[in-house]
Motif scaffolding. Structure first.
Motif: not given
Length: 420
Positions: A157-158, A160-163
């Motif tokens: 999940d992370y 999809t939002r973090l580099t």
């Protein structure tokens, strides 16, 4: 299903469909390469980059699936694994090939990560970060199978939002997010081990290039590195804006390098430990003629490294230097003076008075400036406000450059002229 050319129970050859699919991909890529992106609309470029990012992840998923079942390649070639064949046939470095095979094996254990990579939701770099974090959790005696499953879900999940770099940091702390009470102490121990490891791995190296520059290579802890970058950014940004206002585009890495030099030159040496019986001091050795000449050289330190006389005079304005002036017989005529450097109170007064660099064509803020003696200290100039102006680093070099002359305008600004 075999990837060979044998006939399956449907009477077809799997190799034929694989070849056809690969040919279609190759043709599509060639079609795109035959066009010039310079003529594409901005929306088309953005769309292509987004879709290529997803396709790269899916291509990586396909490649890793094949590598996970590439034992027959190793068996046929006599290699330990497929990396030997990749090194020989594909000219892929063995370390890179083994890293890919290791990732392929990791994905075989973590279905959700493999599925996300195949959908293009998670990139290969992020998949590597996640599998490494999950492997560490799996070997932790304090964790359970439930912890592992939950950590995998959270990390995907992370992703999809973090580099990838941001995800790596989250991966090291993910257990504390799963159960703060149970893993808070474990996280603290992990951080302590990380910091101790960073201290052991810290180093500083420098190499003289023989062209007036020195290359610096260093490794420090993340905390120190971030702090240094923040300092350099804060110093570089005013110069970047000033250059942009003048229509000049200076490479940002150069501005950061100049900012680093500025930090070193203005560092307060008073609190430093005594060094060889004296505070950390640089000794400049030059003859009286060199001191007076526009063009000349000086010896820096005790090793005799040469710098220009102009640079020695510039450094003497701000750095903690002791000029040793020699006569014709190399006898010491002068061994420095103590009332040379501007007092911090004088710096504050100069900043209030001048507000910015006093070069006519510069507006660098006062924080970027250095105190310059209008009548050089080496010629008896006094360290008082009437004899000093603020100049930024580049203009301070210019005022000591024998290729430039200058005059002080009625408003106190400095006008430079190029000498012919």
């Amino acid at each position: 299903m075999s990837l060979g050319s044998g006939i399956d129970h449907w009477g077809t050859s799997p190799g034929d469909s694989i070849d056809a699919a690969l040919t279609a991909i190759e043709c599509s890529v060639q079609d795109l390469l035959s066009t010039d992106p310079a003529y594409w609309r901005t929306g088309q470029k953005k769309d292509l980059l987004k879709r290529l990012e997803k396709l790269q992840a899916q291509q990586a998923a396909l490649k890793l699936r094949v590598l996970a079942s590439a034992g027959d390649i190793a068996e046929e070639t006599g290699a330990k694994d497929a990396s030997g064949w990749m090194r020989t046939e594909l000219l892929v470095d063995k370390a890179v090939a083994r890293s890919q095979i290791k990732l392929a094996a990791g994905l075989a254990k973590y279905d959700l990560v493999a599925e996300s990579l195949a959908k293009g939701v998670v990139s290969q770099d992020k998949a590597r970060v996640i599998t490494k974090a999950l492997d560490a959790i799996e070997t932790d005696p304090a964790t359970s199978g439930e912890d592992l499953v939950l950590a995998e879900k959270l990390l995907v999940d992370y992703a999809t939002r973090l580099t990838a770099n941001e995800l790596k940091i989250v991966g090291q702390r993910i257990l504390a997010e799963i159960d703060p009470e149970r893993f808070e102490q474990a996280e603290a121990k992990s951080l302590l081990r990380e910091e101790e490891r960073a201290q052991r791995r810290s180093f500083f190296q420098s190499r003289d290039n023989g062209d007036g520059t020195i290359d610096i290579h260093a490794r420090v802890s993340r905390a120190i590195g971030v702090r240094l970058r923040t300092i350099l950014d804060s110093l570089a940004q005013p110069r970047k804006r000033s250059a942009e206002d003048k229509g000049v585009k200076a490479p940002y890495d150069r501005l950061l390098g100049q900012a680093f030099a500025r930090v070193i030159e203005t560092y307060d040496v008073d609190p430093l430990p005594r060094h060889g019986g004296h505070g950390t001091t640089v000794i400049i050795t030059m003859t009286l003629d060199q001191l007076r000449a526009d063009l000349g050289t000086a010896a820096l330190g005790f090793d005799g490294e040469q710098i220009t006389a102009a640079e020695a005079r510039r450094l003497a304005c701000n750095a903690d230097l002791v000029p040793v002036v020699l006569g014709t017989g190399s006898e010491i005529l002068d061994f420095g003076r103590t009332a040379r450097l501007a007092h911090p109170i004088q710096h504050r007064a100069l900043r209030l008075r001048d507000e910015c660099c006093q070069a006519e064509d510069c507006d660098a803020p006062a924080a970027w400036t250095e105190a310059h003696h209008l009548k050089p200290w080496s010629e008896g100039g006094r360290t008082d406000l009437a004899n000093m102006v603020l100049l930024c680093g580049s203009d301070h070099r210019r005022i000591h450059d024998p290729n430039y002359g200058y005059e002080r305008l009625p408003d106190g600004r400095i006008r430079f002229t190029r000498r012919t």
